[in-house]
Write a protein that holds these residues in place. Sequence first.
Motif, PDB file in Angstrom:
ATOM      1  N   ASP A  87       0.836  -1.198   0.000  1.00 27.21           N
ATOM      2  CA  ASP A  87       0.000   0.000   0.000  1.00 27.21           C
ATOM      3  C   ASP A  87       0.875   1.254   0.000  1.00 27.21           C
ATOM      4  O   ASP A  87       2.105   1.174  -0.130  1.00 27.21           O
ATOM      5  CB  ASP A  87      -0.961  -0.014   1.198  1.00 27.21           C
ATOM      6  CG  ASP A  87      -0.221  -0.051   2.536  1.00 27.21           C
ATOM      7  OD1 ASP A  87       0.986   0.274   2.567  1.00 27.21           O
ATOM      8  OD2 ASP A  87      -0.844  -0.405   3.556  1.00 27.21           O
ATOM      9  N   ALA A  88       0.220   2.414   0.134  1.00 32.71           N
ATOM     10  CA  ALA A  88       0.944   3.680   0.066  1.00 32.71           C
ATOM     11  C   ALA A  88       1.970   3.828   1.177  1.00 32.71           C
ATOM     12  O   ALA A  88       2.925   4.608   1.056  1.00 32.71           O
ATOM     13  CB  ALA A  88      -0.051   4.847   0.114  1.00 32.71           C
ATOM     14  N   HIS A  89       1.792   3.090   2.253  1.00 32.84           N
ATOM     15  CA  HIS A  89       2.734   3.169   3.386  1.00 32.84           C
ATOM     16  C   HIS A  89       3.787   2.073   3.332  1.00 32.84           C
ATOM     17  O   HIS A  89       4.567   1.930   4.277  1.00 32.84           O
ATOM     18  CB  HIS A  89       1.955   3.094   4.700  1.00 32.84           C
ATOM     19  CG  HIS A  89       0.903   4.155   4.843  1.00 32.84           C
ATOM     20  ND1 HIS A  89       1.208   5.485   5.091  1.00 32.84           N
ATOM     21  CD2 HIS A  89      -0.458   4.091   4.739  1.00 32.84           C
ATOM     22  CE1 HIS A  89       0.089   6.194   5.149  1.00 32.84           C
ATOM     23  NE2 HIS A  89      -0.940   5.364   4.948  1.00 32.84           N
ATOM     24  N   GLY A  90       3.816   1.296   2.257  1.00 29.27           N
ATOM     25  CA  GLY A  90       4.817   0.252   2.124  1.00 29.27           C
ATOM     26  C   GLY A  90       4.453  -1.038   2.821  1.00 29.27           C
ATOM     27  O   GLY A  90       5.269  -1.973   2.844  1.00 29.27           O
ATOM     28  N   ARG A  91       3.254  -1.119   3.371  1.00 26.11           N
ATOM     29  CA  ARG A  91       2.828  -2.337   4.056  1.00 26.11           C
ATOM     30  C   ARG A  91       2.309  -3.352   3.040  1.00 26.11           C
ATOM     31  O   ARG A  91       1.691  -2.981   2.039  1.00 26.11           O
ATOM     32  CB  ARG A  91       1.752  -2.028   5.095  1.00 26.11           C
ATOM     33  CG  ARG A  91       2.250  -1.201   6.270  1.00 26.11           C
ATOM     34  CD  ARG A  91       1.167  -1.114   7.347  1.00 26.11           C
ATOM     35  NE  ARG A  91      -0.012  -0.421   6.859  1.00 26.11           N
ATOM     36  CZ  ARG A  91      -0.258   0.859   7.051  1.00 26.11           C
ATOM     37  NH1 ARG A  91       0.604   1.604   7.716  1.00 26.11           N
ATOM     38  NH2 ARG A  91      -1.368   1.424   6.577  1.00 26.11           N
ATOM     39  N   LEU A  92       2.545  -4.624   3.296  1.00 31.70           N
ATOM     40  CA  LEU A  92       2.086  -5.685   2.420  1.00 31.70           C
ATOM     41  C   LEU A  92       0.559  -5.742   2.441  1.00 31.70           C
ATOM     42  O   LEU A  92      -0.050  -5.888   3.499  1.00 31.70           O
ATOM     43  CB  LEU A  92       2.678  -7.032   2.864  1.00 31.70           C
ATOM     44  CG  LEU A  92       2.422  -8.226   1.938  1.00 31.70           C
ATOM     45  CD1 LEU A  92       3.106  -8.013   0.591  1.00 31.70           C
ATOM     46  CD2 LEU A  92       2.922  -9.514   2.587  1.00 31.70           C
ATOM     47  N   ALA A  93      -0.047  -5.610   1.245  1.00 33.32           N
ATOM     48  CA  ALA A  93      -1.507  -5.580   1.151  1.00 33.32           C
ATOM     49  C   ALA A  93      -2.066  -6.794   0.419  1.00 33.32           C
ATOM     50  O   ALA A  93      -3.260  -7.056   0.479  1.00 33.32           O
ATOM     51  CB  ALA A  93      -1.953  -4.300   0.438  1.00 33.32           C
ATOM     52  N   GLY A  94      -1.231  -7.512  -0.278  1.00 35.14           N
ATOM     53  CA  GLY A  94      -1.690  -8.673  -1.037  1.00 35.14           C
ATOM     54  C   GLY A  94      -0.604  -9.093  -2.005  1.00 35.14           C
ATOM     55  O   GLY A  94       0.569  -8.763  -1.841  1.00 35.14           O
ATOM     56  N   PHE A  95      -0.998  -9.793  -3.040  1.00 37.68           N
ATOM     57  CA  PHE A  95      -0.010 -10.180  -4.047  1.00 37.68           C
ATOM     58  C   PHE A  95      -0.699 -10.410  -5.380  1.00 37.68           C
ATOM     59  O   PHE A  95      -1.912 -10.668  -5.446  1.00 37.68           O
ATOM     60  CB  PHE A  95       0.798 -11.411  -3.610  1.00 37.68           C
ATOM     61  CG  PHE A  95      -0.015 -12.601  -3.205  1.00 37.68           C
ATOM     62  CD1 PHE A  95      -0.282 -13.624  -4.107  1.00 37.68           C
ATOM     63  CD2 PHE A  95      -0.512 -12.722  -1.904  1.00 37.68           C
ATOM     64  CE1 PHE A  95      -1.012 -14.729  -3.728  1.00 37.68           C
ATOM     65  CE2 PHE A  95      -1.239 -13.821  -1.520  1.00 37.68           C
ATOM     66  CZ  PHE A  95      -1.497 -14.834  -2.434  1.00 37.68           C
ATOM     67  N   SER A  96       0.087 -10.241  -6.429  1.00 39.57           N
ATOM     68  CA  SER A  96      -0.409 -10.452  -7.787  1.00 39.57           C
ATOM     69  C   SER A  96       0.212 -11.723  -8.345  1.00 39.57           C
ATOM     70  O   SER A  96       1.330 -12.099  -7.981  1.00 39.57           O
ATOM     71  CB  SER A  96      -0.061  -9.261  -8.676  1.00 39.57           C
ATOM     72  OG  SER A  96       1.345  -9.177  -8.864  1.00 39.57           O
ATOM     73  N   LYS A  97      -0.508 -12.346  -9.245  1.00 38.55           N
ATOM     74  CA  LYS A  97      -0.027 -13.590  -9.840  1.00 38.55           C
ATOM     75  C   LYS A  97      -0.291 -13.542 -11.351  1.00 38.55           C
ATOM     76  O   LYS A  97      -1.417 -13.353 -11.790  1.00 38.55           O
ATOM     77  CB  LYS A  97      -0.733 -14.796  -9.225  1.00 38.55           C
ATOM     78  CG  LYS A  97      -0.281 -16.133  -9.814  1.00 38.55           C
ATOM     79  CD  LYS A  97      -1.078 -17.278  -9.230  1.00 38.55           C
ATOM     80  CE  LYS A  97      -0.750 -17.467  -7.764  1.00 38.55           C
ATOM     81  NZ  LYS A  97      -1.415 -18.667  -7.203  1.00 38.55           N
ATOM     82  N   ILE A  98       0.789 -13.695 -12.113  1.00 41.53           N
ATOM     83  CA  ILE A  98       0.685 -13.778 -13.575  1.00 41.53           C
ATOM     84  C   ILE A  98       0.915 -15.228 -13.971  1.00 41.53           C
ATOM     85  O   ILE A  98       1.950 -15.811 -13.644  1.00 41.53           O
ATOM     86  CB  ILE A  98       1.712 -12.861 -14.261  1.00 41.53           C
ATOM     87  CG1 ILE A  98       1.481 -11.401 -13.840  1.00 41.53           C
ATOM     88  CG2 ILE A  98       1.626 -12.999 -15.780  1.00 41.53           C
ATOM     89  CD1 ILE A  98       2.513 -10.440 -14.391  1.00 41.53           C
ATOM     90  N   SER A  99      -0.064 -15.800 -14.644  1.00 41.80           N
ATOM     91  CA  SER A  99       0.026 -17.200 -15.084  1.00 41.80           C
ATOM     92  C   SER A  99       0.049 -17.247 -16.602  1.00 41.80           C
ATOM     93  O   SER A  99      -0.818 -16.657 -17.253  1.00 41.80           O
ATOM     94  CB  SER A  99      -1.168 -18.009 -14.564  1.00 41.80           C
ATOM     95  OG  SER A  99      -1.274 -17.915 -13.161  1.00 41.80           O
TER      96      SER A  99
END
Length: 526
Positions: free
Chosen positions: A250-262
């Motif tokens: 997020d904008a504060h550098g905290r882990l918010a999730g993840f993306s996956k390209i398949s």
Amino acid sequence: MKKRAATKSPRPPKRESLPEIVTDSYEEHFRLLVENIGDVLWFREVDPPRFSYVSPAFERIWGVRLAELREQPQLWEESIYPDDQKAVRAALRRWFTGKTENYEVHYRVQGRDGKVRWLADRGIILSRKNGRPHQIGGIARDITEREAAEAMNRRMAAVVETTDDSIITMNLDGEIDTWNAGAERIFGYTQEEAVGRTMSFLRPPQAEDDEAVFKRMIARGLRIDHYETQRRHKNGAILDVSLTISPIRDAHGRLAGFSKISRDITERKQAEQTILRLNAELERRVEERTAELRGQIAARRQLEEEILRISEREQRRIGQDLHDDLGQQLAGAWMMADVLARTLAANGAREQEAALKLSTLLGKSLNHTRALARGLHPVAPEQGGLGAALKNLAERSADLFGITCQFESRAVIMLEDQRSAIHLYRIAQEAINNAVRHGRAQNVRIRLSRRGGKAALSVIDDGLGIKEPAAMHEGMGLRIMRYRSEMIFGTLEIVKAPKRGTCVTCVFPLPPASKPTSSSNGLKKL
């Protein structure tokens, strides 16, 4: 739209009186607010058109002094980007005719410095006159950066939706937040069917739960690149995919999730398997053909060896016939002629000279016949083996061709296989013939030496030498020499001699029991 000529930097605006609608005790506070915010606050009379107040931010965005705008109200509209002027006029028309309650439009303006900026302009009707809007006011906000970000987002969204790859975003619980068209094409599930679920529904039966491993790695801020695994299509088909997984912050550098390209690599994997299968088939066929060729080569070598054995056997037979039959007869005739010559000489007969010539001629014929017999059956173990045969070859070549021919050996080399010795002898014999006939050599050396665990037979001459690689002009003699060297598992090399002439060398392996010994006089003998 033509750019306006640049003007001098605007002078600080003089303090303007606020419109009559702002008359309470907070006038000074209000003035400080509107003069320091980045938005353009404006008040305007419609007919005749006149700006009663515009905040200083106008000068920064338009690059036009407020005094100019008061004198020329049309400068506001003229600065609007040509492609947007029609939309702005239409929005004002709908507002003034009551079709819309409020005025709100986004457009671009081009300042005198040539820069184009986006504005979000909103207005309200402050008063009416004869039923028509008389005083209006509003705020124009600079949204250039926001428009640029939104344009970038639109481009990214277009890329995401049009790419052939599956692009999925998930929250920290592993639940799917977004599911693009590529994911629908690859896996067969619609966005409505996938969003809110975990990725477990794509895992093939009995497959390991690699998603749990991915979540732990992402939680540590790691990225997974090109991880190849398998997923299941909605129709049950198993797909080969390549995954790239990245953390989302997020904008504060905290882990918010993840993306996956398949990426669907099923066809590539199938092609790889096809290539492997074809390679295996090709290797099998090559092995079969190689085995077939080995058999043919072995059969040809066996045939060639048999031809050489027959040739050597016939030469030995002819040599023995010359020695035992013709040689004996010539020896008898020579002895009878010799006795006759001595008898005639004792009697003082005039025929003694003819008898002496006859005895001499028969003696030369006898020697020549014996030399031919030895040449046809050159290597005999009981007569000294290869060394003695090569020495005899040097002597006979000197007599036959009228050249200087010497044999050199500083090592004792025992060859138990007489066939190998005969092959080496024939190689030396052919090399000498070539040196004399083609190279016009006058001096020839036959050398036998050791090279580590191998031995070398060299024939060096001082003839004309070779003008190009021997393989380019090999005749039957050279081909037979190479074949004989291969028969004893050796190699044949034909090069220019250091000074002049040619050097023919056959390097061949020695039998394990062959060790160098020295003679009592310090020289090594063959």
